[in-house]
Write an enzyme that holds these catalytic residues in place. Structure first.
Site, PDB file in Angstrom:
ATOM      1  CE  LYS A 156       8.877  -0.560   4.091  1.00 34.62           C
ATOM      2  NZ  LYS A 156       9.100   0.570   3.244  1.00 34.62           N
ATOM      3  CG  ASP A 174       1.926  -3.328   8.573  1.00 31.38           C
ATOM      4  OD1 ASP A 174       3.000  -3.850   8.203  1.00 31.38           O
ATOM      5  OD2 ASP A 174       1.310  -2.492   7.904  1.00 31.38           O
ATOM      6  CE1 TYR A 196       1.130   4.170   3.206  1.00 32.85           C
ATOM      7  CE2 TYR A 196       3.030   2.703   3.221  1.00 32.85           C
ATOM      8  CZ  TYR A 196       2.045   3.383   2.527  1.00 32.85           C
ATOM      9  OH  TYR A 196       1.971   3.285   1.158  1.00 32.85           O
TER      10      TYR A 196
HETATM   11  C1  LIG Z   1       4.355  -0.694   8.125  1.00 37.27           C
HETATM   12  C2  LIG Z   1       4.119  -0.759   6.650  1.00 37.27           C
HETATM   13  N1  LIG Z   1       3.098  -1.490   6.179  1.00 37.27           N
HETATM   14  C3  LIG Z   1       2.862  -1.618   4.871  1.00 37.27           C
HETATM   15  C4  LIG Z   1       3.643  -0.977   3.951  1.00 37.27           C
HETATM   16  C5  LIG Z   1       3.367  -1.132   2.492  1.00 37.27           C
HETATM   17  O1  LIG Z   1       4.295  -1.981   1.929  1.00 37.27           O
HETATM   18  P1  LIG Z   1       4.611  -1.910   0.352  1.00 37.27           P
HETATM   19  O2  LIG Z   1       5.233  -0.595   0.093  1.00 37.27           O
HETATM   20  O3  LIG Z   1       5.527  -3.085   0.131  1.00 37.27           O
HETATM   21  O4  LIG Z   1       3.298  -2.080  -0.335  1.00 37.27           O
HETATM   22  C6  LIG Z   1       4.721  -0.203   4.386  1.00 37.27           C
HETATM   23  C7  LIG Z   1       5.576   0.502   3.421  1.00 37.27           C
HETATM   24  O5  LIG Z   1       6.369   1.362   3.748  1.00 37.27           O
HETATM   25  C8  LIG Z   1       4.964  -0.075   5.769  1.00 37.27           C
HETATM   26  O6  LIG Z   1       5.960   0.684   6.259  1.00 37.27           O
END
Ligand SMILES: Cc1ncc(COP(=O)(O)O)c(C=O)c1O
Length: 441
Positions: A275, A247, A143
């Site tokens: 996060k 990421d 994700y």
């Molecule tokens: C690995 C990863 N990347 C990006 C995101 C997106 O982050 P945000 O919810 O702060 O936009 C998430 C959200 O859960 C994530 O787990």
């Protein structure tokens, strides 16, 4: 059986003004309906009906120090009193950037944003600018936020995924423009041979490979062997001059202060953190090697945002890092997480037949995934599709009834506010739930 009557009333009221009664899609899925919470303190969260839960959701990861950590709150109060946003620079922001520059291996230059989704979006933009190519390669089950170009290639039922070597790029949502998927190449995770073959074929048009360094969003699956897969990606990207993007929105500050890149010893060109960075205050960072961040530095790639690097969020990030470093929190997160996984495995058995309940617990410890499956190991997203999700939903509901709050899709988060006693309590409650579920409840 706890009562959720006040939450129910508020949810009905909310559904008249908030679309679906919530402010993020992922909040829809709690049982018996989205709950309203009144207070979070340490390892506990309390709903408006007065039900208190030992919390392993940690607001989907950010609360690495637990709810309402006093040092974070004090830093935020002081920073807020001094001003919120200046549409200009401030000292705390510089101090945070210098700190991240020291602790994150790839972070030679950086920019702050509010969310992981935005920063992932900016990472792809930067990679395109530097390489002069358009396509990016991502992996099934990962994700990278909810924005258009990333809202594809995630989810999708098993029968829609197509051949493993050339998966279909499935849209996650309606509302994407036609052709939205034209720049996305998709592969299963942890198969370096497939990456190698795909990149060979598409190198001339590939700007970036983007990956979660641990596939936290599906099964919490680590990279193979244990970092050969990540090292392999690094070599392939070097060979073809493709940007490697980690990421680290979940792994960041959680696997190690410097994220998975420190933990596995593989340095990407660009990385995104969010996060756990600021204990629940909105901030993310896109950071990377000078060559990749230079287009933002010289203004040829635009990155902007009115709300970026507000004082309270930056102060929260600095305070969070102080505690993480000073209290050596990571050792604790690993120890507690592994104790919890080990304990859950031990109590997962049918009390009559003594047959083990087929549960797979996988992940490094500070976060891990639980799912009902006879598999001994999950290697990629397709493996996780074979988990018994209705059974896990029943498990989560039963744990909630007994005062333990879990994320419905199987991820567990550990915080510095959890104790060995909390972990042992969760194990004992889970043991009770497993035995009742074995009776068919
Ligand atoms: C690995 C990863 N990347 C990006 C995101 C997106 O982050 P945000 O919810 O702060 O936009 C998430 C959200 O859960 C994530 O787990």
């Amino acid at each position: 059986m706890p009562s959720y009557e006040k939450s129910k009333e508020l949810h009905e009221r909310a559904s008249r003004v908030l679309a679906g009664g919530v402010s993020s899609e992922f909040r829809r899925f709690s049982t018996p309906h989205p709950l309203f919470y009144a207070k979070g303190q340490g390892n506990r969260i309390v709903d408006v009906d007065g039900n208190e839960f030992l919390d392993f959701t940690l607001s989907q990861g950010p609360l690495i120090l637990g709810h309402s950590h006093p040092e974070v709150l004090a830093a935020v109060a002081k920073a807020s009193a001094d001003g919120q946003l200046f549409a200009g620079q401030h000292l705390l922001e510089l101090e945070l950037a210098e700190r991240l520059n020291r602790i994150i291996p790839c972070a030679e230059l950086m920019r702050f944003s509010l969310s992981g989704s935005e920063a992932d979006h900016a990472a792809i933009r930067v990679a395109r600018a530097v390489t002069g190519r358009d396509k990016f390669l991502r992996f099934e089950g990962h994700y990278h936020g909810w924005l258009d170009e990333m809202a594809q290639g995630i989810g999708g039922a098993a029968e829609l995924l197509g051949p493993r070597e050339r998966p279909n790029v499935i849209s996650w949502t309606k509302g994407l423009p036609a052709g939205n998927d034209r720049n996305c190449l998709l592969l299963p995770w942890n198969d370096l041979g497939l990456v190698e073959a795909t990149v060979q074929q598409h190198a001339h048009e590939l700007a970036a490979i983007i990956t979660e360094p641990v596939m936290c969003n599906s099964g919490c699956i680590p990279p193979d062997a244990p970092s050969a897969f990540l090292r392999g990606l690094r070599e392939i990207c070097d060979r073809y001059d493709i940007a490697l993007i980690f990421d680290e929105v979940i792994t960041g500050f959680r696997l190690a202060l410097g994220g998975a890149q420190e933990y596995y010893g593989v340095t990407p060109d660009l990385a995104v953190f969010g996060k756990a960075m600021a204990s629940g205050y909105p901030i993310s960072v896109l950071c990377g090697r000078k060559r990749f961040m230079q287009p933002i530095a010289d203004g040829t790639v635009i990155h902007a945002g009115t709300m970026n690097s507000g004082q309270p969020s930056v102060a929260a990030a600095l305070a969070t890092l102080n505690v993480l470093e000073r209290d050596r929190v990571h050792e604790r997160l690993f120890a507690l997480g592994q104790r919890l996984m080990w304990g859950l495995r031990n109590v997962a058995c049918d009390p009559v037949t003594l047959e083990p309940v087929p549960i797979l617990l996988q992940g490094p410890g500070p976060m891990f995934h639980a799912g009902f499956t006879p598999l001994e190991k999950a290697r990629d997203y397709r493996d996780t599709l074979r988990y018994d999700k209705p059974r896990y939903a029943r498990f989560v509901a039963a744990m909630q009834e007994r005062g333990i709050r879990l994320i419905g899709r199987g991820l567990w988060y550990i915080s510095a506010a959890h104790t060995e006693a909390d972990v042992d309590h969760a194990i004992s409650v889970a043991g009770d739930v497993f035995s009742r579920m074995a009776d068919g409840n």
